[in-house]
Design a protein around this motif. Structure first.
Motif, PDB file in Angstrom:
ATOM      1  N   LEU A  65       0.868  -1.177   0.000  1.00 46.37           N
ATOM      2  CA  LEU A  65       0.000   0.000   0.000  1.00 46.37           C
ATOM      3  C   LEU A  65       0.908   1.231   0.000  1.00 46.37           C
ATOM      4  O   LEU A  65       1.797   1.342   0.847  1.00 46.37           O
ATOM      5  N   THR A  66       0.674   2.131  -0.932  1.00 46.53           N
ATOM      6  CA  THR A  66       1.415   3.387  -0.969  1.00 46.53           C
ATOM      7  C   THR A  66       0.402   4.507  -0.771  1.00 46.53           C
ATOM      8  O   THR A  66      -0.413   4.772  -1.659  1.00 46.53           O
ATOM      9  N   ILE A  67       0.424   5.119   0.409  1.00 44.31           N
ATOM     10  CA  ILE A  67      -0.522   6.180   0.741  1.00 44.31           C
ATOM     11  C   ILE A  67       0.161   7.518   0.496  1.00 44.31           C
ATOM     12  O   ILE A  67       1.167   7.841   1.124  1.00 44.31           O
ATOM     13  N   THR A  68      -0.402   8.294  -0.424  1.00 42.82           N
ATOM     14  CA  THR A  68       0.214   9.556  -0.837  1.00 42.82           C
ATOM     15  C   THR A  68      -0.496  10.790  -0.286  1.00 42.82           C
ATOM     16  O   THR A  68       0.105  11.858  -0.240  1.00 42.82           O
ATOM     17  N   THR A  69      -1.752  10.645   0.121  1.00 45.00           N
ATOM     18  CA  THR A  69      -2.532  11.789   0.596  1.00 45.00           C
ATOM     19  C   THR A  69      -3.327  11.405   1.836  1.00 45.00           C
ATOM     20  O   THR A  69      -3.943  10.346   1.856  1.00 45.00           O
ATOM     21  N   ALA A  70      -3.308  12.276   2.842  1.00 42.45           N
ATOM     22  CA  ALA A  70      -4.142  12.088   4.038  1.00 42.45           C
ATOM     23  C   ALA A  70      -4.736  13.437   4.410  1.00 42.45           C
ATOM     24  O   ALA A  70      -4.002  14.377   4.716  1.00 42.45           O
ATOM     25  N   ARG A  71      -6.051  13.522   4.364  1.00 40.64           N
ATOM     26  CA  ARG A  71      -6.761  14.743   4.750  1.00 40.64           C
ATOM     27  C   ARG A  71      -7.887  14.339   5.677  1.00 40.64           C
ATOM     28  O   ARG A  71      -8.735  13.537   5.304  1.00 40.64           O
ATOM     29  N   GLY A  72      -7.860  14.893   6.886  1.00 39.42           N
ATOM     30  CA  GLY A  72      -8.867  14.517   7.866  1.00 39.42           C
ATOM     31  C   GLY A  72      -8.776  13.034   8.154  1.00 39.42           C
ATOM     32  O   GLY A  72      -7.704  12.516   8.441  1.00 39.42           O
ATOM     33  N   ASN A  73      -9.874  12.333   8.005  1.00 39.53           N
ATOM     34  CA  ASN A  73      -9.910  10.900   8.266  1.00 39.53           C
ATOM     35  C   ASN A  73      -9.711  10.054   7.007  1.00 39.53           C
ATOM     36  O   ASN A  73      -9.739   8.836   7.080  1.00 39.53           O
ATOM     37  N   VAL A  74      -9.499  10.694   5.856  1.00 41.26           N
ATOM     38  CA  VAL A  74      -9.413   9.967   4.594  1.00 41.26           C
ATOM     39  C   VAL A  74      -7.986   9.931   4.070  1.00 41.26           C
ATOM     40  O   VAL A  74      -7.297  10.941   4.040  1.00 41.26           O
ATOM     41  N   GLY A  96       8.169 -14.572  -6.086  1.00 38.62           N
ATOM     42  CA  GLY A  96       9.038 -14.499  -7.247  1.00 38.62           C
ATOM     43  C   GLY A  96       8.468 -13.753  -8.433  1.00 38.62           C
ATOM     44  O   GLY A  96       9.078 -13.701  -9.491  1.00 38.62           O
ATOM     45  N   GLY A  97       7.298 -13.143  -8.280  1.00 43.21           N
ATOM     46  CA  GLY A  97       6.652 -12.443  -9.393  1.00 43.21           C
ATOM     47  C   GLY A  97       6.937 -10.955  -9.418  1.00 43.21           C
ATOM     48  O   GLY A  97       7.741 -10.438  -8.643  1.00 43.21           O
ATOM     49  N   LYS A  98       6.269 -10.272 -10.328  1.00 45.65           N
ATOM     50  CA  LYS A  98       6.391  -8.817 -10.469  1.00 45.65           C
ATOM     51  C   LYS A  98       5.184  -8.138  -9.822  1.00 45.65           C
ATOM     52  O   LYS A  98       4.107  -8.733  -9.715  1.00 45.65           O
ATOM     53  N   TRP A  99       5.384  -6.880  -9.429  1.00 46.61           N
ATOM     54  CA  TRP A  99       4.286  -6.109  -8.845  1.00 46.61           C
ATOM     55  C   TRP A  99       3.176  -5.914  -9.875  1.00 46.61           C
ATOM     56  O   TRP A  99       3.445  -5.677 -11.050  1.00 46.61           O
ATOM     57  N   SER A 100       1.949  -6.004  -9.412  1.00 46.95           N
ATOM     58  CA  SER A 100       0.793  -5.744 -10.267  1.00 46.95           C
ATOM     59  C   SER A 100       0.715  -4.249 -10.582  1.00 46.95           C
ATOM     60  O   SER A 100       1.401  -3.432  -9.963  1.00 46.95           O
ATOM     61  N   VAL A 101      -0.133  -3.910 -11.532  1.00 47.58           N
ATOM     62  CA  VAL A 101      -0.385  -2.509 -11.840  1.00 47.58           C
ATOM     63  C   VAL A 101      -1.052  -1.887 -10.610  1.00 47.58           C
ATOM     64  O   VAL A 101      -1.957  -2.493 -10.021  1.00 47.58           O
ATOM     65  N   PRO A 102      -0.620  -0.677 -10.189  1.00 47.09           N
ATOM     66  CA  PRO A 102      -1.232  -0.056  -9.000  1.00 47.09           C
ATOM     67  C   PRO A 102      -2.733   0.186  -9.187  1.00 47.09           C
ATOM     68  O   PRO A 102      -3.163   0.669 -10.225  1.00 47.09           O
ATOM     69  N   ALA A 103      -3.513  -0.193  -8.183  1.00 47.63           N
ATOM     70  CA  ALA A 103      -4.958   0.057  -8.158  1.00 47.63           C
ATOM     71  C   ALA A 103      -5.239   1.152  -7.131  1.00 47.63           C
ATOM     72  O   ALA A 103      -4.661   1.156  -6.045  1.00 47.63           O
ATOM     73  N   THR A 104      -6.110   2.071  -7.478  1.00 48.63           N
ATOM     74  CA  THR A 104      -6.463   3.165  -6.578  1.00 48.63           C
ATOM     75  C   THR A 104      -7.215   2.631  -5.365  1.00 48.63           C
ATOM     76  O   THR A 104      -8.082   1.775  -5.487  1.00 48.63           O
ATOM     77  N   VAL A 105      -6.862   3.156  -4.179  1.00 49.83           N
ATOM     78  CA  VAL A 105      -7.522   2.750  -2.942  1.00 49.83           C
ATOM     79  C   VAL A 105      -7.783   3.992  -2.080  1.00 49.83           C
ATOM     80  O   VAL A 105      -7.016   4.957  -2.123  1.00 49.83           O
ATOM     81  N   GLN A 106      -8.885   3.965  -1.352  1.00 43.79           N
ATOM     82  CA  GLN A 106      -9.214   5.012  -0.391  1.00 43.79           C
ATOM     83  C   GLN A 106      -9.492   4.350   0.944  1.00 43.79           C
ATOM     84  O   GLN A 106     -10.228   3.372   1.007  1.00 43.79           O
ATOM     85  N   LEU A 107      -8.885   4.891   1.995  1.00 40.19           N
ATOM     86  CA  LEU A 107      -9.054   4.344   3.339  1.00 40.19           C
ATOM     87  C   LEU A 107      -9.591   5.408   4.273  1.00 40.19           C
ATOM     88  O   LEU A 107      -9.359   6.602   4.074  1.00 40.19           O
ATOM     89  N   ILE A 108     -10.277   4.972   5.315  1.00 40.85           N
ATOM     90  CA  ILE A 108     -10.820   5.871   6.328  1.00 40.85           C
ATOM     91  C   ILE A 108     -10.228   5.471   7.674  1.00 40.85           C
ATOM     92  O   ILE A 108     -10.255   4.296   8.044  1.00 40.85           O
ATOM     93  N   ALA A 109      -9.684   6.438   8.405  1.00 39.57           N
ATOM     94  CA  ALA A 109      -9.156   6.206   9.750  1.00 39.57           C
ATOM     95  C   ALA A 109     -10.285   6.443  10.751  1.00 39.57           C
ATOM     96  O   ALA A 109     -10.847   7.533  10.808  1.00 39.57           O
ATOM     97  N   MET A 110     -10.600   5.422  11.550  1.00 39.73           N
ATOM     98  CA  MET A 110     -11.680   5.505  12.534  1.00 39.73           C
ATOM     99  C   MET A 110     -11.092   5.443  13.940  1.00 39.73           C
ATOM    100  O   MET A 110      -9.963   5.013  14.122  1.00 39.73           O
ATOM    101  N   ASN A 111     -11.854   5.815  14.950  1.00 43.45           N
ATOM    102  CA  ASN A 111     -11.435   5.774  16.357  1.00 43.45           C
ATOM    103  C   ASN A 111     -10.117   6.505  16.569  1.00 43.45           C
ATOM    104  O   ASN A 111      -9.242   6.041  17.282  1.00 43.45           O
ATOM    105  N   SER A 112      -9.965   7.633  15.936  1.00 47.99           N
ATOM    106  CA  SER A 112      -8.704   8.360  16.017  1.00 47.99           C
ATOM    107  C   SER A 112      -8.770   9.473  17.066  1.00 47.99           C
ATOM    108  O   SER A 112      -8.208  10.533  16.879  1.00 47.99           O
ATOM    109  N   ALA A 113      -9.448   9.228  18.161  1.00 54.13           N
ATOM    110  CA  ALA A 113      -9.562  10.210  19.236  1.00 54.13           C
ATOM    111  C   ALA A 113      -8.200  10.428  19.889  1.00 54.13           C
ATOM    112  O   ALA A 113      -7.350   9.542  19.895  1.00 54.13           O
ATOM    113  N   ALA A 114      -8.006  11.610  20.433  1.00 56.84           N
ATOM    114  CA  ALA A 114      -6.750  11.919  21.113  1.00 56.84           C
ATOM    115  C   ALA A 114      -6.489  10.880  22.193  1.00 56.84           C
ATOM    116  O   ALA A 114      -7.372  10.510  22.954  1.00 56.84           O
TER     117      ALA A 114
END
Length: 150
Positions: free
Chosen positions: A60-69, A80-98
């Motif tokens: 996973l290569t995360i390039t942008t983080a804004r707020g919880n996204v 022994g194989g090669k990396w697949s073509v990168p697929a776009t992914v979006q993640l949400i950070a939950m329970n991120s209370a101080a």
């Protein structure tokens, strides 16, 4: 309340500006809860697809983080194989209370969903499920314990 020579209005305005500055400058007020995800994460993966088990590596290569996204790309390679073509992914950070020691991660790409737990500086465990177009016969399940690249 009767205003005298505009002094009360000026004092009230000054208090409101001061309070808004305190809120904006408070620790963590502008922090992005998803920011611990920034960077490149790789790890060995256990894969179950169509009744067969295999192993490989995912990234996973995360390039942008804004707020919880967080946004980035996901890649896979078999042993022994090669990396697949990168697929776009979006993640949400939950329970991120101080003060929280872990952050629950949820996400999706074009074909499936992610669920995981990030303990910043310790570990990032994530799973992926894709039902596949054939319904229950070709379910893809991936599990990985990832490490952040330096």
């Amino acid at each position: 309340m009767k205003l005298r020579n505009g002094k009360s209005a000026a004092a009230l305005t000054a208090c409101m500006v001061g309070a808004s500055l305190l809120i904006v400058s408070a620790p963590g007020a502008n922090a992005a809860p998803a920011s611990p995800l920034l960077g490149t994460w790789t790890g060995p993966a256990d894969v179950y697809y169509g009744g067969a088990y295999s192993q490989g590596t995912e990234k996973l290569t995360i390039t942008t983080a804004r707020g919880n996204v967080a946004k980035g790309t996901w890649q896979w390679k078999g042993a022994g194989g090669k990396w697949s073509v990168p697929a776009t992914v979006q993640l949400i950070a939950m329970n991120s209370a101080a003060g929280a020691t872990s952050i629950e991660i949820l996400g999706a790409d074009a074909e499936g969903t992610y669920e995981g737990v990030l303990i910043p500086g310790v570990s990032f465990e994530i799973g992926y499920t894709s039902p596949g177009p054939e319904g229950g016969t070709k379910i893809l399940v991936i599990h990985s314990l990832m490490s952040k690249s330096k």
